[in-house]
Design a protein around this motif. Structure first.
Motif, PDB file in Angstrom:
ATOM      1  N   THR A   1     126.664 -16.826  84.221  1.00  0.00           N
ATOM      2  CA  THR A   1     126.275 -16.388  82.881  1.00  0.00           C
ATOM      3  C   THR A   1     124.797 -16.673  82.662  1.00  0.00           C
ATOM      4  N   VAL A   2     124.070 -15.689  82.188  1.00  0.00           N
ATOM      5  CA  VAL A   2     122.628 -15.827  81.963  1.00  0.00           C
ATOM      6  C   VAL A   2     122.322 -15.575  80.491  1.00  0.00           C
ATOM      7  N   ARG A   3     121.199 -16.133  80.053  1.00  0.00           N
ATOM      8  CA  ARG A   3     120.698 -15.888  78.706  1.00  0.00           C
ATOM      9  C   ARG A   3     119.715 -14.737  78.772  1.00  0.00           C
ATOM     10  N   ALA A   4     120.087 -13.588  78.209  1.00  0.00           N
ATOM     11  CA  ALA A   4     119.240 -12.412  78.288  1.00  0.00           C
ATOM     12  C   ALA A   4     119.670 -11.398  77.240  1.00  0.00           C
ATOM     13  N   ASP A   5     118.808 -10.412  77.040  1.00  0.00           N
ATOM     14  CA  ASP A   5     119.150  -9.253  76.229  1.00  0.00           C
ATOM     15  C   ASP A   5     119.929  -8.295  77.130  1.00  0.00           C
ATOM     16  N   PRO A   6     121.174  -7.995  76.835  1.00  0.00           N
ATOM     17  CA  PRO A   6     121.975  -7.182  77.770  1.00  0.00           C
ATOM     18  C   PRO A   6     121.380  -5.809  78.029  1.00  0.00           C
ATOM     19  N   ASP A   7     120.827  -5.168  76.993  1.00  0.00           N
ATOM     20  CA  ASP A   7     120.257  -3.837  77.189  1.00  0.00           C
ATOM     21  C   ASP A   7     119.017  -3.896  78.088  1.00  0.00           C
ATOM     22  N   ARG A   8     118.142  -4.874  77.833  1.00  0.00           N
ATOM     23  CA  ARG A   8     116.920  -4.982  78.634  1.00  0.00           C
ATOM     24  C   ARG A   8     117.235  -5.448  80.055  1.00  0.00           C
ATOM     25  N   LEU A   9     118.213  -6.317  80.211  1.00  0.00           N
ATOM     26  CA  LEU A   9     118.600  -6.731  81.556  1.00  0.00           C
ATOM     27  C   LEU A   9     119.188  -5.562  82.330  1.00  0.00           C
TER      28      LEU A   9
ATOM     29  N   HIS B   1     123.450   0.756 102.878  1.00  0.00           N
ATOM     30  CA  HIS B   1     124.076   0.184 101.699  1.00  0.00           C
ATOM     31  C   HIS B   1     123.086  -0.712 100.972  1.00  0.00           C
ATOM     32  N   VAL B   2     123.343  -0.864  99.678  1.00  0.00           N
ATOM     33  CA  VAL B   2     122.537  -1.708  98.807  1.00  0.00           C
ATOM     34  C   VAL B   2     123.427  -2.831  98.296  1.00  0.00           C
ATOM     35  N   GLU B   3     122.931  -4.052  98.389  1.00  0.00           N
ATOM     36  CA  GLU B   3     123.712  -5.213  97.990  1.00  0.00           C
ATOM     37  C   GLU B   3     123.226  -5.734  96.634  1.00  0.00           C
ATOM     38  N   LEU B   4     124.166  -5.916  95.720  1.00  0.00           N
ATOM     39  CA  LEU B   4     123.902  -6.535  94.428  1.00  0.00           C
ATOM     40  C   LEU B   4     124.612  -7.880  94.408  1.00  0.00           C
ATOM     41  N   THR B   5     123.874  -8.971  94.214  1.00  0.00           N
ATOM     42  CA  THR B   5     124.472 -10.302  94.247  1.00  0.00           C
ATOM     43  C   THR B   5     124.100 -11.078  92.994  1.00  0.00           C
ATOM     44  N   ALA B   6     124.962 -12.011  92.638  1.00  0.00           N
ATOM     45  CA  ALA B   6     124.737 -12.906  91.500  1.00  0.00           C
ATOM     46  C   ALA B   6     125.180 -14.296  91.909  1.00  0.00           C
ATOM     47  N   HIS B   7     124.313 -15.283  91.724  1.00  0.00           N
ATOM     48  CA  HIS B   7     124.643 -16.661  92.081  1.00  0.00           C
ATOM     49  C   HIS B   7     123.763 -17.607  91.283  1.00  0.00           C
ATOM     50  N   ARG B   8     124.198 -18.840  91.211  1.00  0.00           N
ATOM     51  CA  ARG B   8     123.428 -19.865  90.524  1.00  0.00           C
ATOM     52  C   ARG B   8     122.372 -20.445  91.453  1.00  0.00           C
ATOM     53  N   THR B   9     121.266 -20.875  90.856  1.00  0.00           N
ATOM     54  CA  THR B   9     120.195 -21.543  91.581  1.00  0.00           C
ATOM     55  C   THR B   9     119.889 -22.862  90.878  1.00  0.00           C
ATOM     56  N   GLY B  10     118.984 -23.618  91.473  1.00  0.00           N
ATOM     57  CA  GLY B  10     118.616 -24.870  90.840  1.00  0.00           C
ATOM     58  C   GLY B  10     117.909 -24.684  89.513  1.00  0.00           C
ATOM     59  N   GLU B  11     117.235 -23.551  89.318  1.00  0.00           N
ATOM     60  CA  GLU B  11     116.486 -23.299  88.090  1.00  0.00           C
ATOM     61  C   GLU B  11     117.243 -22.437  87.096  1.00  0.00           C
ATOM     62  N   GLY B  12     118.362 -21.874  87.483  1.00  0.00           N
ATOM     63  CA  GLY B  12     119.101 -20.993  86.584  1.00  0.00           C
ATOM     64  C   GLY B  12     120.069 -20.144  87.370  1.00  0.00           C
ATOM     65  N   ALA B  13     120.048 -18.844  87.100  1.00  0.00           N
ATOM     66  CA  ALA B  13     120.907 -17.903  87.803  1.00  0.00           C
ATOM     67  C   ALA B  13     120.051 -16.767  88.348  1.00  0.00           C
TER      68      ALA B  13
ATOM     69  N   THR C   1     115.452 -14.005  88.215  1.00  0.00           N
ATOM     70  CA  THR C   1     115.893 -15.355  87.891  1.00  0.00           C
ATOM     71  C   THR C   1     115.795 -15.556  86.380  1.00  0.00           C
ATOM     72  N   LEU C   2     116.936 -15.939  85.774  1.00  0.00           N
ATOM     73  CA  LEU C   2     117.015 -16.106  84.319  1.00  0.00           C
ATOM     74  C   LEU C   2     117.662 -17.448  83.991  1.00  0.00           C
ATOM     75  N   PRO C   3     117.407 -17.963  82.785  1.00  0.00           N
ATOM     76  CA  PRO C   3     118.069 -19.202  82.377  1.00  0.00           C
ATOM     77  C   PRO C   3     119.587 -19.037  82.334  1.00  0.00           C
ATOM     78  N   VAL C   4     120.264 -20.139  82.588  1.00  0.00           N
ATOM     79  CA  VAL C   4     121.728 -20.108  82.588  1.00  0.00           C
ATOM     80  C   VAL C   4     122.242 -20.170  81.147  1.00  0.00           C
ATOM     81  N   GLY C   5     123.247 -19.359  80.837  1.00  0.00           N
ATOM     82  CA  GLY C   5     123.824 -19.363  79.508  1.00  0.00           C
ATOM     83  C   GLY C   5     124.765 -20.518  79.274  1.00  0.00           C
TER      84      GLY C   5
END
Length: 393
Positions: free
Chosen positions: A277-285, A304-316, A389-393
């Motif tokens: 989960t990230v803190r962002a504007d859904p439309d702009r993201l 093929h194109v890979e879309l990935t989502a994972h947590r990092t030390g600074e956020g997501a 990279t965005l802040p974690v929600g």
């Protein structure tokens, strides 16, 4: 907008910190060799030398007078003779003190002149450089003083400022030229089409109107993208920041682009860790990710194109990776420049969709407006990879 102001304040704080104390220098050394310390030490030393010189010359004169007017034991002096001797001795001591004061004043003046000359020379250069800069000259570079003090830091800051202004002016000239070029192309096509219809060389049928409509859409998209980019970079873009499920957004994006990706021979794969989960504007993201995926479909080789989502030390982190040829060495550093295209001839994708050349620049501006970062790199296993990279929600 608040985040933009915070970034501006941080930049100002960093600039003031550079002016007040040279980065990387120990704080103790700055106190020891700073301009304020140098001035204090120089004038204290000058005053000390003046006092020592005046005192020494006065004492020396007094000793000479005492030795000169010491009476012999066999000589008997009257009161009047003693008064005369005392007056003469006083005049001699006063004359010696005056000479000592004059010499001390001359010495202090010479030392002060040398010190102020060293101090005012860089300041005069800065005043001259500022005048040349105000007159319109660019690329003004001043000699850097050898001492590590405030004048050196100020000169370095001035040189950085002039270099930045020169780069910005060159960037503005290039931007105007790029905008003119991108506007001229569809306008030229529309003009030639309309003139051909007016001369009867081409019928004004549905196909011709469709082509004209496509060029109008390209112009409209270019103007819209420029306005959006200006708002995002200026901190005037309205945002509705909330908790957004990054994995769900990537799956929705893959479903939306499945048909278009299949037309160009690309398979979109989603690999999302749970509860990203990230803190962002859904439309702009969503717009940011769409621009990145558009870029991957336009320039990537079939695969093929890979879309990935994972947590990092600074956020997501949300990544878009293709398996194409990747960036050329000179293209990677310019990936987010306005109107820059790695292949200038590929202004449209295979389906003829128009590209304004601002997609990646808009993606970065939108990401930074939401307090995140967008980076591009060549993946070690091949292909280009963009990471949001965005802040974690």
């Amino acid at each position: 907008m608040t985040q933009q102001r915070q970034r501006v304040k941080a930049l100002r704080h960093e600039h003031l910190r550079r002016l007040q104390g040279w980065p990387g220098r120990p704080r103790g050394r700055r106190r020891r060799w700073g301009l304020r310390s140098r001035l204090g030490r120089a004038f204290a030393l000058t005053a000390l030398l003046a006092v020592i010189l005046t005192t020494g010359m006065t004492v020396g004169t007094t000793m000479q007078v005492l030795a000169q007017f010491r009476p012999e034991t066999s000589v008997t002096l009257t009161a009047a003779d003693w008064d005369a001797l005392v007056n003469q001795a006083g005049h001699t001591i006063m004359s010696g003190a005056i000479r000592a004061a004059i010499i001390s004043t001359l010495l202090s003046t010479v030392v002060a002149a040398l010190i102020t000359r060293q101090l005012t020379r860089p300041l005069l250069r800065l005043a001259d450089g500022a005048g040349r800069l105000q007159a319109g000259e660019r690329g003004v570079t001043l000699p850097v003083p050898p001492r590590d003090d405030e004048l050196r830091a100020l000169t370095l800051a001035f040189n950085d400022l002039t270099a930045s202004l020169a780069r910005q002016e060159a960037w503005r000239r290039g931007l105007v030229a790029d905008i003119a070029h991108d506007l001229r192309t569809p306008l030229s096509v529309m003009r030639s089409e309309i003139e051909a219809m007016q001369d009867g060389l081409q019928p004004a049928d549905g196909a011709a109107l469709t082509r004209l409509h496509g060029e109008v859409l390209l112009l409209a998209r270019l103007v819209t993208d420029l306005r959006l980019l200006s708002l995002a970079e200026g901190g005037a873009l309205g945002l509705s920041v909330q908790d957004v499920d990054g994995g769900a957004m990537l799956h929705t994006l893959a479903d939306t682009y499945a048909r278009r990706a299949g037309e160009v021979g690309v398979n979109v794969i989603v690999q999302a860790a749970p509860d990203v989960t990230v803190r962002a504007d859904p439309d702009r993201l969503r717009q940011t990710l769409q621009n990145l995926l558009d870029n991957a479909l336009r320039y990537a080789a079939p695969g093929h194109v890979e879309l990935t989502a994972h947590r990092t030390g600074e956020g997501a982190a949300l990544t878009v990776r293709d398996h194409g040829p990747g960036f050329a060495p000179d293209s990677l550093s310019r990936a987010f420049e306005r109107f820059y295209r790695a292949d200038a001839s590929r202004t449209r994708d295979p389906q003829g969709r128009a590209s304004s050349g601002l997609g990646l620049a808009i993606a970065r501006a939108l990401t930074e407006a939401q307090g995140g970062t967008l980076e591009a790199r060549n993946h070690p296993e091949g292909g280009a990879e963009f990471t949001v990279t965005l802040p974690v929600g």
